[in-house]
Enzyme design. Structure first.
Site, mmCIF file in Angstrom:
data_model
loop_
_atom_site.group_PDB
_atom_site.id
_atom_site.type_symbol
_atom_site.label_atom_id
_atom_site.label_comp_id
_atom_site.label_asym_id
_atom_site.label_seq_id
_atom_site.Cartn_x
_atom_site.Cartn_y
_atom_site.Cartn_z
ATOM 1 C CG ASP A 67 32.856 -21.711 -27.827
ATOM 2 O OD1 ASP A 67 32.782 -22.249 -28.951
ATOM 3 O OD2 ASP A 67 31.937 -21.722 -27.001
ATOM 4 C CD GLU A 68 32.279 -27.183 -29.377
ATOM 5 O OE1 GLU A 68 32.121 -28.381 -29.628
ATOM 6 O OE2 GLU A 68 31.617 -26.272 -29.916
ATOM 7 C CG ASP B 240 31.409 -26.106 -25.548
ATOM 8 O OD1 ASP B 240 31.671 -24.917 -25.836
ATOM 9 O OD2 ASP B 240 30.382 -26.690 -25.937
HETATM 10 MG MG LIG Z 1 30.489 -23.069 -26.118
#
Ligand SMILES: [Mg+2]
Length: 408
Positions: A108-109, A10
């Protein structure tokens, strides 16, 4: 049986970190992303903020106006989704160096199953450390990583270490790792369930793990079994590698609600152009065009039209979306947001429509024009030419006011 080894990666404050990386003067400053391009007092919501901004109580999803009150000296920036997507794609390429089992859950993960990678690349913990180092060295960005035997525990682990987290939960230690954490950390525990658990004197995951499965099933029905498993750190969901997208879309929130037909028309054209460009870039054609329409009171309608043949031509998407727009009752009400998307995607390479005789001559001509536009843009920049100059239209007046753009 080999224990599975799952990574949850993350990125820390992703959009804000990309901005700080791209603009070194912003490092160490409270950066809030999601603002109106014209200034800080717009009507958007915070889509991301740096850790410096969080100290002032700024959070994601907070209206920008409220963030502005909490942090008036912050740096307010518009969202640059295309830029973040570009960086995200490069980070994904780094993921794919260690495994093909990558499941993106947002820009973003991601989850990575590195079980089989260990034979070549060493223990999961080592793989994760290298990954973190590569992301920092190559992209100048910080990733928090959780390493565990399953998705649930890996996700809790990455979150627990933030920012700059690195938390490894060795096989067998899941229940001990989870026990001290509040029950709100469990997946699927909403406010209602949390209140009920607290009534039963259950505040921490360890409290819940002491119950028998059938006791929890008696209280929570089917969900009881799931709670029982998660409380013990059991989760057998696989990491599902990303597949082709289901739809490609773009939308715009107007800086000011509008009922100006010319502004709406130009916006539909701009959105159709973006959707078509992405279809061509990613090698897809869309069989269905959907128009999303949000009134000033937030009521949202969608209208869809299936095409005779799948397309990646902006002009075709534009004309279809415009017909859909005409079907939406407006009766003096203003529009807050417009979105255009293409779905029922077919790979342009797998199903060459031309070969099937499905592409109309007209579509083919438009397509060739747009290919040339693509080339001009690639050479001279996106602003060098707009499709508007190529599409017949009534006399133009004014440009759509600055608003917020988002891409699905
Ligand atoms: Mg994040």
């Amino acid at each position: 049986v080999t224990e599975r080894r799952i990574l949850h990666v993350d990125m820390d404050a992703f959009y804000a970190s990309v901005e700080q990386r791209d603009h070194p003067a912003l490092r160490g400053k409270p950066v809030i992303v999601g603002a109106d391009p014209r200034g800080g007092r717009g009507r958007g919501v915070v889509s991301a903020c740096s850790y410096e901004a969080r100290k002032f109580g700024v959070r994601s999803a907070l209206p920008i106006s409220q963030a502005y009150r909490l942090c008036p000296h912050g740096v307010y920036l518009p969202t640059r989704l295309e830029r973040y997507a570009e960086v995200s794609a490069r980070i994904h390429a780094i993921f794919h160096r260690v495994t093909d089992l990558v499941e993106a859950i947002s820009i973003d993960e991601a989850f990575l199953d590195v079980t089989a990678s260990q034979r070549l690349l060493g223990p999961a913990e080592q793989i994760a450390r290298r990954l973190k180092a590569h992301i920092r060295a190559e992209e100048g960005l910080v990733a928090s990583i959780g390493v565990a035997t399953n998705k649930f525990v890996a996700k809790v682990a990455s979150d627990l270490g933030k920012p700059d987290g690195f938390v490894v939960v060795p096989p067998g230690e899941e229940p001990a790792f989870l026990a001290p954490l509040p029950i709100g950390r469990l997946w699927g525990v909403g406010r209602k369930t949390e209140a009920r658990l607290r009534d039963l004197g259950i505040a921490r995951i360890g409290d819940l793990a002491r119950f028998e499965r059938r006791e929890l099933e008696a209280i929570f029905g089917k969900n009881g079994g799931g709670l029982w498993e998660l409380a013990r750190g059991l989760d057998d969901r696989p990491v599902v590698p990303e597949s082709d997208p289901k739809s490609i879309g773009a939308e715009t929130t107007f800086g000011q609600d509008t009922d100006d037909p010319e502004v709406l028309r130009r916006t539909v054209l701009k959105l159709a152009d973006r959707v078509a460009r992405r279809l061509r870039d990613e090698g897809f054609r869309g069989g269905t065009v959907t128009l999303k329409f949000r009134y000033e009171d937030f009521t949202t309608l969608t209208r869809a039209q299936t095409l005779e043949a799948p397309t990646d031509v902006a002009t075709t998407i534009y004309r279809t979306a415009l017909q859909l727009l005409e079907q939406i009752p407006r009766a003096g009400r203003k529009v807050r947001l417009l979105g255009v998307s293409a779905s029922k995607l077919a790979g342009a390479r797998d199903h060459p429509a031309e070969q099937l005789g499905l592409f109309s001559k007209r579509d083919e001509r438009r397509r060739n024009v747009e290919r040339i536009v693509d080339q001009i843009r690639a050479k001279f920049g996106a602003r060098a030419i707009t499709l508007g100059s190529l599409v017949s239209r009534p006399a133009a007046k004014g440009r759509p006011r600055g608003g917020q753009d988002a891409e699905e």
